[in-house]
Design a protein around this motif. Structure first.
Motif, mmCIF file in Angstrom:
data_model
loop_
_atom_site.group_PDB
_atom_site.id
_atom_site.type_symbol
_atom_site.label_atom_id
_atom_site.label_comp_id
_atom_site.label_asym_id
_atom_site.label_seq_id
_atom_site.Cartn_x
_atom_site.Cartn_y
_atom_site.Cartn_z
ATOM 1 N N VAL A 179 0.290 -1.636 0.025
ATOM 2 C CA VAL A 179 -0.353 0.026 0.161
ATOM 3 C C VAL A 179 1.107 0.878 0.380
ATOM 4 O O VAL A 179 1.530 1.333 0.291
ATOM 5 N N PHE A 180 0.596 2.075 -0.734
ATOM 6 C CA PHE A 180 1.272 3.451 -0.740
ATOM 7 C C PHE A 180 0.324 4.114 0.324
ATOM 8 O O PHE A 180 -1.222 3.909 -0.029
ATOM 9 N N ARG A 181 0.368 5.072 0.993
ATOM 10 C CA ARG A 181 -0.109 5.937 2.129
ATOM 11 C C ARG A 181 0.135 7.303 1.777
ATOM 12 O O ARG A 181 1.332 7.556 1.723
ATOM 13 N N LEU A 182 -0.505 8.077 1.389
ATOM 14 C CA LEU A 182 -0.781 9.581 0.779
ATOM 15 C C LEU A 182 -1.377 10.360 1.764
ATOM 16 O O LEU A 182 -2.356 9.684 2.322
ATOM 17 N N GLY B 31 3.103 14.052 -10.409
ATOM 18 C CA GLY B 31 4.457 13.173 -9.279
ATOM 19 C C GLY B 31 4.196 12.338 -8.801
ATOM 20 O O GLY B 31 4.235 10.942 -9.158
ATOM 21 N N TYR B 32 2.661 12.240 -8.095
ATOM 22 C CA TYR B 32 2.710 10.874 -8.011
ATOM 23 C C TYR B 32 2.157 10.008 -9.009
ATOM 24 O O TYR B 32 2.463 8.698 -8.751
ATOM 25 N N ALA B 33 1.962 10.009 -9.697
ATOM 26 C CA ALA B 33 1.314 8.256 -10.689
ATOM 27 C C ALA B 33 2.588 7.946 -11.589
ATOM 28 O O ALA B 33 2.843 7.243 -11.085
ATOM 29 N N ASP B 34 3.943 8.790 -11.202
ATOM 30 C CA ASP B 34 4.827 8.591 -11.254
ATOM 31 C C ASP B 34 5.552 7.747 -10.148
ATOM 32 O O ASP B 34 6.029 6.489 -10.361
ATOM 33 N N LYS C 45 -5.057 9.784 1.769
ATOM 34 C CA LYS C 45 -6.505 10.800 3.216
ATOM 35 C C LYS C 45 -5.992 11.721 3.103
ATOM 36 O O LYS C 45 -4.803 12.762 3.693
ATOM 37 N N GLY C 46 -6.670 13.279 3.765
ATOM 38 C CA GLY C 46 -6.269 13.902 4.700
ATOM 39 C C GLY C 46 -5.955 14.824 5.511
ATOM 40 O O GLY C 46 -6.080 13.460 6.442
#
Length: 776
Positions: free
Chosen positions: A613-616, A630-633, A646-647
């Motif tokens: 999992v990537f947690r943003l 950039g996150y998509a890359d 998540k905010g």
């Protein structure tokens, strides 16, 4: 009284008095205005005539006045400034300051100042920087008083710029302690003057990291040996407790003494004023007052002389003892050895006469032969232990222990902790679980939130524990046994659950369910993967069929590579580029970006073995604006199974504000939806098979999932825990798709994500109207 008996003179006097009063009442306004004008005229004439009788048209007197303006709270007639006796005896009016004063000044400092002002360019100014670290507010109080006195000095001397007060916990050390603050290289640019105020603790804190930073900078072959030589000077003040550490050899102000030594090396021996030491239980205020008085005079001397001066404090050796030569011999005798750290070559210190093993050697073949259990450790350069036993990360008598326990943590052993999550309390009362229930089928009252390492290698701006948990790039503490941590964590969790049995609204059935831990979230505080025996701890969890979610911050690739299977593996992806990551995570590692990318490569390799999992965490003003591409890359690089967006949650403390975070940085849920939509579109443009699978609107969280989990048109993001443990216990090879289950319809994106078995309430406990939050 009979009028005939009244004297004539009295009648006449009364008549004239009545006439005078009548005249005054008729013309009193004129008299008042005239009197005021006359007073103003007289005052103006007196002031105009005063300088002609007081000021002497002598240049020496003007020089005296200019010099006296810079002298505050000083007696110019002190013995060190008196005129020689011969001159005093020849002057019959030696007791008159107006005649003696100019003679003291003339021919000394004023003459030099006058000459410099006529034939030389203007002197550059000085900007003081006050650095401090504080856990108990004692150092902060002293730092504030230093700031106040230097600000007052700056207001009276325009060559001393307004000082800046900086907390070492919230500054990037590379910006200030490698080359110094960036200024224009010209004669008018200010010279920087460093003041460092530090307490000394027998625990790991930001001061430990600061010392390590200074040491690494000095020994880094890529950096000049004296990178801070452009500073105008520096001075250090230490605070300590003589009751606990009576002498400097026994630890009194030991960390301040160490900082003073390393700054002397990095500045090229520019100690401007001797190291100040104060006992917090006796003379700290007096010692600090004397120290800052000396600093004020030193600043003025630097401005007048242009340097520290020959023979002045600071022109001597970096240390006041003979250990400098011994230390240099140790550095010269350093040996180099290849360490499996992604191609980086590290220097290590070895003492062949000691049986102590350098921590950097942990993981090598020679060390494994001496230990029964291999330790997965960080591959940063470690300092030698010098044969001393390792200390506890969080001793019970430390301020860190007191601060964490006050926040509700139960400290387990010397470096672990457990805490009851607010969602656990909510689920016990049937008011809803966290996003893990919606996305993965984990009810919050069955979950234990713990960590085997309270220390972290980042200082994220959104962290809820600013300044309370230890920070470090290396593991240099004693290592608790995994069984002790496992038993202590369960005991602490169950005690906190039992404390909820008297809380109004707690459901009896859920209270009984909570007394059997089913899931462990290794994401409480610090860096769980930092614990050297993390694999043994995970094995104990799985032996009791407790699922494991482990969260790491992508700064320890070696430990991530060596990690055994977990139920779900998280990596925090807090920014899409190097500069943004540096600002929001404030990592301690200098090669943080290389470590970050190495972790993404490792996660890519594990994607068919574990659920990854990537947690943003979205923070407005830091990592939201124009960063979807950039996150998509990064997603394309790591190819995780899931991406949680998540905010940020604002903790509402002054420490968060000190890190630059306010409520303005918290995104609305609609803004999170917009960002996720943009990110999903960016993934589609790259040909990546992802989609928006689920949401948990009331915690501002949305899940993007790989279409590997879209089975027969239905998202399968929930975990089948029985299948996971059966497969794990069988020893067979299995992948993430082998233990997935369908996502509940109420958790699909667009349905809000609130479990219908619970009841939503407002802050006063009143039921809320159930309505759809997002319309597709």
């Amino acid at each position: 009284m009979d009028m005939n008996e009244t004297p004539a003179w009295l009648v006449v006097f009364a008549d004239r008095l009545d006439g005078a009063l009548a005249f005054w009442h008729a013309h009193r306004a004129v008299f008042v205005v005239g009197g005021v004008l006359l007073s103003l005229v007289l005052l103006w004439r007196l002031r105009r005539r005063g300088p002609e009788t007081v000021r002497a048209p002598s240049p020496a007197t003007e020089e005296k006045t200019a010099w006296l303006d810079t002298q505050v709270n000083k007696n110019i007639f002190a013995p060190t400034q008196k005129v020689p006796n011969a001159r005093s005896s020849s002057n019959g009016a030696s007791n008159k300051p107006k005649t003696v004063g100019p003679r003291v000044v003339t021919g000394r400092r004023p003459a030099v100042q006058a000459k410099r002002s006529q034939h030389e360019p203007a002197r550059p100014s000085i900007r003081p920087y006050i650095f401090y670290a504080s856990l108990t507010a004692n150092t902060k109080t002293i730092a504030d008083s230093v700031l106040e006195r230097l600000t007052d000095l700056s207001s009276r001397n325009n060559e001393i710029l307004e000082p800046e007060l900086l907390d070492l916990s919230y500054v990037d050390l590379d910006d200030y302690f490698i080359s110094g603050p960036k200024t224009q290289a010209d004669a008018q640019s200010p010279g920087n003057f460093y003041l460092v105020l530090l307490p000394s603790y027998d625990i790991d804190s930001i001061i430990t990291n600061f010392l390590e930073h200074l040491r690494e900078t000095h020994h880094d072959f890529r950096i000049d040996t004296a990178p801070l030589s452009l500073l105008a000077g520096y001075s250090v003040f230490g605070l300590g407790d003589k009751e606990g550490w009576p002498t400097e050899e026994q630890g009194f102000c030991s960390q301040a003494i160490e900082v003073d030594k390393w700054l002397a090396k990095l500045t090229g021996r520019k100690r401007a004023y001797p190291l100040g030491l104060g006992d917090v239980k006796s003379d700290v205020q007096q010692a600090a007052g004397e120290w800052i008085s000396g600093i004020q005079q030193t600043l003025q001397d630097i401005l007048e002389q242009g340097s520290l001066g020959e023979g002045a404090p600071g022109s001597g050796a970096p240390v006041e003892s003979d250990d400098e030569a011994a230390e240099e011999e140790d550095v010269g005798a350093e040996s180099e050895e290849e360490f499996p750290d992604l191609g980086r070559k590290k220097r290590q210190k070895l003492n062949n006469s000691s049986n102590a093993v350098d921590v950097e050697d942990v993981g090598g073949a020679s060390f494994r032969q001496k230990q029964n259990t291999p330790l997965a450790v960080d591959f940063t350069t470690y300092s030698a232990t010098n044969g001393q036993p390792r200390k506890a990360m969080v001793p019970k008598e430390s301020p860190t222990y007191a601060a964490l326990t006050k926040q509700g943590y139960t400290i387990v052993g010397s470096h672990s902790g457990v805490k009851l999550c607010r969602w656990t309390k909510s689920a016990l009362r049937g008011r809803g679980s966290c996003y893990k229930n919606s996305f993965y089928g984990i009810a919050s009252h069955l979950c234990m939130e713990t960590t085997p390492s309270l220390s972290c290698s980042n200082k994220c701006v959104f962290c809820w524990r600013h300044g309370t948990n230890p920070v470090s790039t290396t593991w240099r503490w004693e290592v608790d046994d995994p069984q002790l941590i496992f038993d202590g964590a369960k005991e602490g969790h169950y005690k906190k659950i039992k404390m909820m049995k008297g809380v109004p609204g707690v459901r009896a059935e859920r209270f009984q369910e909570a007394m059997r831990i089913r899931h462990c979230a290794l994401s409480l505080v610090g860096e769980p993967i930092f614990y050297p025996r993390i694999n043994e701890f995970l094995g104990m969890l799985h032996s009791e069929r407790i699922s494991s979610f482990l969260v790491c911050n992508a700064q320890h690739p070696q430990q991530l590579q060596d990690l055994d299977r977990v139920t779900q593996l998280y990596v925090s992806i807090d920014a899409s580029n190097k500069e943004s990551l540096r600002k929001i995570d404030r990592p301690l590692h200098r090669d943080f970006w290389e470590r970050f990318n190495a972790c993404l490569d490792i996660l890519r390799e594990k994607r068919f073995v574990q659920r990854t999992v990537f947690r943003l965490t979205l923070v407005k003003g830091f990592n939201v604006e124009d960063e979807a591409e950039g996150y998509a890359d990064l997603v394309q690089k790591g190819l995780p199974c899931f991406v949680e967006v998540k905010g940020v949650t604002y903790c509402g403390t002054t420490s968060a504000a000190g890190a630059g975070l306010t409520m303005q940085n918290v995104p609305f849920y609609g803004e999170v939806v917009d960002f996720v939509t943009a990110l999903n579109a960016a993934l589609e443009r790259r040909g990546l098979e992802y989609g928006i699978a689920a949401e948990h609107a009331h915690s501002c969280c949305i899940l993007i999932a790989s279409k590997r989990f879209l089975i027969d048109g239905v998202w399968n993001t929930v975990i089948d825990y029985d299948k996971f443990f059966n497969s794990l216990e069988s020893g067979e090879n299995f992948g993430p798709e082998d233990y997935c289950a369908p996502t509940a319809e109420w958790a699909w994106f667009g349905n809000g994500g609130f479990d219908p078995r619970d009841e939503r309430v407002d802050r006063k406990g009143r039921p809320k109207e159930d309505k759809k939050l997002i319309e597709i």
